[in-house]
Design a protein around this motif. Structure first.
Motif, PDB file in Angstrom:
ATOM      1  N   SER A 235     163.742  96.547  20.931  1.00 23.92           N
ATOM      2  CA  SER A 235     163.975  95.455  19.984  1.00 23.92           C
ATOM      3  C   SER A 235     164.483  95.969  18.650  1.00 23.92           C
ATOM      4  CB  SER A 235     162.664  94.691  19.757  1.00 23.92           C
ATOM      5  OG  SER A 235     162.849  93.716  18.757  1.00 23.92           O
ATOM      6  N   HIS A 236     165.288  95.123  17.989  1.00 23.85           N
ATOM      7  CA  HIS A 236     165.749  95.475  16.641  1.00 23.85           C
ATOM      8  C   HIS A 236     164.884  94.816  15.571  1.00 23.85           C
ATOM      9  CE1 HIS A 236     167.624  91.625  17.579  1.00 23.85           C
ATOM     10  NE2 HIS A 236     167.915  91.456  16.309  1.00 23.85           N
ATOM     11  N   VAL A 237     163.922  93.981  15.987  1.00 21.24           N
ATOM     12  CA  VAL A 237     162.965  93.407  15.026  1.00 21.24           C
ATOM     13  C   VAL A 237     161.559  93.807  15.481  1.00 21.24           C
ATOM     14  CG1 VAL A 237     164.459  91.444  14.452  1.00 21.24           C
ATOM     15  CG2 VAL A 237     162.743  91.192  16.239  1.00 21.24           C
ATOM     16  N   PRO A 238     160.585  93.806  14.551  1.00 19.07           N
ATOM     17  CA  PRO A 238     159.234  94.225  14.950  1.00 19.07           C
ATOM     18  C   PRO A 238     158.711  93.382  16.117  1.00 19.07           C
ATOM     19  CG  PRO A 238     159.401  94.064  12.567  1.00 19.07           C
ATOM     20  CD  PRO A 238     160.684  93.498  13.112  1.00 19.07           C
ATOM     21  N   PHE A 239     158.059  94.038  17.044  1.00 18.18           N
ATOM     22  CA  PHE A 239     157.613  93.352  18.256  1.00 18.18           C
ATOM     23  C   PHE A 239     156.641  92.204  17.965  1.00 18.18           C
ATOM     24  CE2 PHE A 239     159.300  97.245  20.104  1.00 18.18           C
ATOM     25  CZ  PHE A 239     159.998  96.738  21.184  1.00 18.18           C
ATOM     26  N   GLU A 240     155.855  92.341  16.884  1.00 18.13           N
ATOM     27  CA  GLU A 240     154.919  91.243  16.564  1.00 18.13           C
ATOM     28  C   GLU A 240     155.682  89.952  16.289  1.00 18.13           C
ATOM     29  OE1 GLU A 240     154.942  94.550  15.524  1.00 18.13           O
ATOM     30  OE2 GLU A 240     154.722  94.098  13.395  1.00 18.13           O
ATOM     31  N   LYS A 241     156.893  90.078  15.714  1.00 17.58           N
ATOM     32  CA  LYS A 241     157.692  88.891  15.389  1.00 17.58           C
ATOM     33  C   LYS A 241     158.140  88.170  16.663  1.00 17.58           C
ATOM     34  CE  LYS A 241     157.996  89.774  10.908  1.00 17.58           C
ATOM     35  NZ  LYS A 241     157.304  88.917   9.926  1.00 17.58           N
ATOM     36  N   LEU A 242     158.190  88.902  17.754  1.00 18.93           N
ATOM     37  CA  LEU A 242     158.638  88.309  19.021  1.00 18.93           C
ATOM     38  C   LEU A 242     157.465  87.817  19.856  1.00 18.93           C
ATOM     39  CD1 LEU A 242     161.361  90.939  20.005  1.00 18.93           C
ATOM     40  CD2 LEU A 242     161.654  88.805  18.733  1.00 18.93           C
ATOM     41  N   GLY A 243     156.275  87.905  19.281  1.00 16.00           N
ATOM     42  CA  GLY A 243     155.104  87.381  19.986  1.00 16.00           C
ATOM     43  C   GLY A 243     154.314  88.425  20.748  1.00 16.00           C
ATOM     44  N   PHE A 244     154.693  89.709  20.624  1.00 17.23           N
ATOM     45  CA  PHE A 244     153.910  90.763  21.282  1.00 17.23           C
ATOM     46  C   PHE A 244     152.841  91.222  20.302  1.00 17.23           C
ATOM     47  CE2 PHE A 244     158.088  90.950  23.297  1.00 17.23           C
ATOM     48  CZ  PHE A 244     157.738  90.925  24.630  1.00 17.23           C
ATOM     49  N   LYS A 245     151.672  90.632  20.420  1.00 16.20           N
ATOM     50  CA  LYS A 245     150.674  90.836  19.364  1.00 16.20           C
ATOM     51  C   LYS A 245     149.670  91.943  19.663  1.00 16.20           C
ATOM     52  CE  LYS A 245     150.916  86.256  17.414  1.00 16.20           C
ATOM     53  NZ  LYS A 245     151.197  85.157  18.322  1.00 16.20           N
ATOM     54  N   PHE A 246     149.760  92.550  20.843  1.00 14.30           N
ATOM     55  CA  PHE A 246     148.713  93.490  21.227  1.00 14.30           C
ATOM     56  C   PHE A 246     149.150  94.921  20.987  1.00 14.30           C
ATOM     57  CE2 PHE A 246     148.323  89.621  23.560  1.00 14.30           C
ATOM     58  CZ  PHE A 246     146.989  89.323  23.413  1.00 14.30           C
ATOM     59  N   ASP A 247     148.411  95.634  20.147  1.00 18.83           N
ATOM     60  CA  ASP A 247     148.791  97.025  19.903  1.00 18.83           C
ATOM     61  C   ASP A 247     147.823  97.999  20.556  1.00 18.83           C
ATOM     62  OD1 ASP A 247     146.649  96.537  18.340  1.00 18.83           O
ATOM     63  OD2 ASP A 247     147.643  96.931  16.427  1.00 18.83           O
ATOM     64  N   SER A 248     146.935  97.483  21.425  1.00 21.95           N
ATOM     65  CA  SER A 248     145.993  98.367  22.092  1.00 21.95           C
ATOM     66  C   SER A 248     146.647  99.002  23.319  1.00 21.95           C
ATOM     67  CB  SER A 248     144.767  97.569  22.540  1.00 21.95           C
ATOM     68  OG  SER A 248     143.961  98.366  23.381  1.00 21.95           O
ATOM     69  N   GLU A 249     146.219 100.211  23.635  1.00 17.57           N
ATOM     70  CA  GLU A 249     146.706 100.857  24.864  1.00 17.57           C
ATOM     71  C   GLU A 249     145.704 100.692  25.996  1.00 17.57           C
ATOM     72  OE1 GLU A 249     147.979 104.854  24.174  1.00 17.57           O
ATOM     73  OE2 GLU A 249     149.431 104.241  22.645  1.00 17.57           O
ATOM     74  N   GLU A 250     144.598 100.010  25.718  1.00 16.05           N
ATOM     75  CA  GLU A 250     143.566  99.835  26.735  1.00 16.05           C
ATOM     76  C   GLU A 250     143.891  98.606  27.587  1.00 16.05           C
ATOM     77  OE1 GLU A 250     139.704  99.121  25.114  1.00 16.05           O
ATOM     78  OE2 GLU A 250     138.686  99.710  26.969  1.00 16.05           O
ATOM     79  N   PRO A 251     143.932  98.750  28.913  1.00 19.01           N
ATOM     80  CA  PRO A 251     144.204  97.574  29.750  1.00 19.01           C
ATOM     81  C   PRO A 251     143.105  96.530  29.624  1.00 19.01           C
ATOM     82  CG  PRO A 251     144.165  99.611  31.058  1.00 19.01           C
ATOM     83  CD  PRO A 251     143.676  99.955  29.702  1.00 19.01           C
ATOM     84  N   VAL A 252     143.476  95.270  29.755  1.00 16.73           N
ATOM     85  CA  VAL A 252     142.498  94.190  29.609  1.00 16.73           C
ATOM     86  C   VAL A 252     141.308  94.341  30.571  1.00 16.73           C
ATOM     87  CG1 VAL A 252     142.160  91.689  29.876  1.00 16.73           C
ATOM     88  CG2 VAL A 252     144.130  92.559  28.617  1.00 16.73           C
ATOM     89  N   PRO A 253     141.530  94.698  31.867  1.00 14.91           N
ATOM     90  CA  PRO A 253     140.369  94.834  32.749  1.00 14.91           C
ATOM     91  C   PRO A 253     139.361  95.868  32.255  1.00 14.91           C
ATOM     92  CG  PRO A 253     142.361  94.686  34.050  1.00 14.91           C
ATOM     93  CD  PRO A 253     142.789  94.825  32.616  1.00 14.91           C
ATOM     94  N   GLU A 254     139.836  96.910  31.557  1.00 15.98           N
ATOM     95  CA  GLU A 254     138.893  97.902  31.004  1.00 15.98           C
ATOM     96  C   GLU A 254     138.104  97.295  29.860  1.00 15.98           C
ATOM     97  OE1 GLU A 254     140.459 101.741  29.885  1.00 15.98           O
ATOM     98  OE2 GLU A 254     141.304 102.036  31.886  1.00 15.98           O
ATOM     99  N   MET A 255     138.799  96.494  29.012  1.00 16.30           N
ATOM    100  CA  MET A 255     138.097  95.839  27.899  1.00 16.30           C
ATOM    101  C   MET A 255     137.048  94.887  28.451  1.00 16.30           C
ATOM    102  SD  MET A 255     141.123  94.682  25.339  1.00 16.30           S
ATOM    103  CE  MET A 255     142.690  95.502  25.391  1.00 16.30           C
ATOM    104  N   GLN A 256     137.449  94.141  29.513  1.00 14.47           N
ATOM    105  CA  GLN A 256     136.511  93.184  30.114  1.00 14.47           C
ATOM    106  C   GLN A 256     135.273  93.906  30.609  1.00 14.47           C
ATOM    107  OE1 GLN A 256     139.194  91.740  33.075  1.00 14.47           O
ATOM    108  NE2 GLN A 256     139.669  89.845  31.982  1.00 14.47           N
TER     109      GLN A 256
END
Ligand code: SF4
Ligand code: SF4
Ligand code: SF4
Length: 297
Positions: A235-256
């Motif tokens: 992307s040429h714009v910050p990913f958060e601006k495109l709706g990618f709000k997660f900066d964690s590298e931990e998969p969701v099932p691990e967080m769960q």
């Protein structure tokens, strides 16, 4: 159906009893999942996309999806504003001052998918090429997959009496074709979205980043985010601006799992509760569809 009601209930009861019997307060940590060897994916590049939506039209055709004429004021057009039960692929526009970017959204084909982890009876699975598939015959309509997905991808067919879960499955119905390629990638006139093996796509993304560091945000979204995804973004714009709000590298099932261990430490595992809830949800789903099942009840 892959199984009938009696075998489902029996299976749930057996699984529940076994799970309760073997429940220990703290289980070993899950192993971190890795990209499968045969993984296929997509690479989308915002700098190449012109927002023509040829990919959206091609996706509808390839997946036999109806036109979405439900947008107020746009009733004569197929004009979905987001992913929905008629739409597995969408192009959105980010605009702020003089900064603009299109962004394509569809299933990310996660390396360790939250939808698969949340689905109690295996209607969601990670299969060949690492593609996440949904099985109509198994689904009980509980929508846990919808709640679990960090990208908001699975949609529920509210308008149907026997609803489906709708999400991109990488055009798996085309697998038999000699030239199997997702329809969206095949039609893109700018090659803003391309298909290939995960290894090829990651190498291509790295090449573009290295050759044009001034053109892109210094990141390949999906390389590591939330455990990694087989759909990669530049992307040429910050990913958060495109709706990618997660900066964690931990998969969701691990967080769960971490949260569940915190909540249930010292308690009996809630397997019986899940099994009971599953039966209720499955019965509710069937009410709308199969009359013959009602007689059996
Ligand atoms: S077809 Fe290609 S250029 Fe057109 S909107 Fe889709 S990704 Fe962008
Ligand atoms: S994006 Fe959502 S639906 Fe797609 S694989 Fe990941 S968790 Fe599942
Ligand atoms: S891979 Fe197929 S189902 Fe998925 S977004 Fe592209 S055209 Fe649609």
């Amino acid at each position: 159906m892959a199984f009938d009601r009696r075998s489902l209930l029996k299976g749930m009861a057996t699984a529940s009893a076994a799970a309760v019997a073997s429940a220990s307060p703290v289980k070993a940590a899950r192993e971190r999942k890795v990209v499968p060897e045969d993984a296929r994916g997509m690479l989308y590049d915002t700098t190449l996309c012109i927002g023509c939506k040829a990919c959206v039209r091609a996706c509808k055709e390839a997946n036999d999806l109806p036109a979405d004429t439900r947008t107020p004021g746009m009733e004569i057009f197929d004009a979905p504003t987001d992913l929905n039960d008629y739409t597995k692929n969408i192009i959105k526009l980010y605009s702020e001052g003089d900064r603009r970017s299109y962004v394509k959204r569809q299933c990310m084909q996660c390396v360790d998918p939250a939808c698969v982890g949340a689905c109690m009876i295996g209607a969601f699975r990670k299969e060949k090429f690492g593609i996440i598939t949904w099985d109509r015959d198994r689904c009980i309509g509980c929508r846990y997959c919808q709640m679990a997905c960090p990208f908001g991808i699975p949609k529920f067919e509210w308008s149907s009496l026997n609803p489906d879960i709708v999400k991109c499955e990488y055009c798996r119905q085309r697998e038999g074709d000699k030239q199997w390629e997702p329809a969206c990638c095949e039609v893109c006139p700018r090659e803003a979205v391309i298909a290939g093996t995960y290894e090829e796509l990651l190498a291509e993304a790295k090449r573009r980043l290295a050759e044009h560091p001034d053109r892109y945000e210094p990141k390949i979204y999906g390389e590591k985010d939330l455990g990694g995804t087989q759909v990669l973004y530049l992307s040429h714009v910050p990913f958060e601006k495109l709706g990618f709000k997660f900066d964690s590298e931990e998969p969701v099932p691990e967080m769960q799992q971490t949260i569940q261990h915190g909540i249930y430490q010292g308690f009996i595992a809630p397997a019986a509760l899940y099994a009971g809830l599953g039966v209720v949800l499955w019965r509710n789903r069937r009410k709308g569809g199969a009359e013959e099942e009602e007689g059996e009840a």
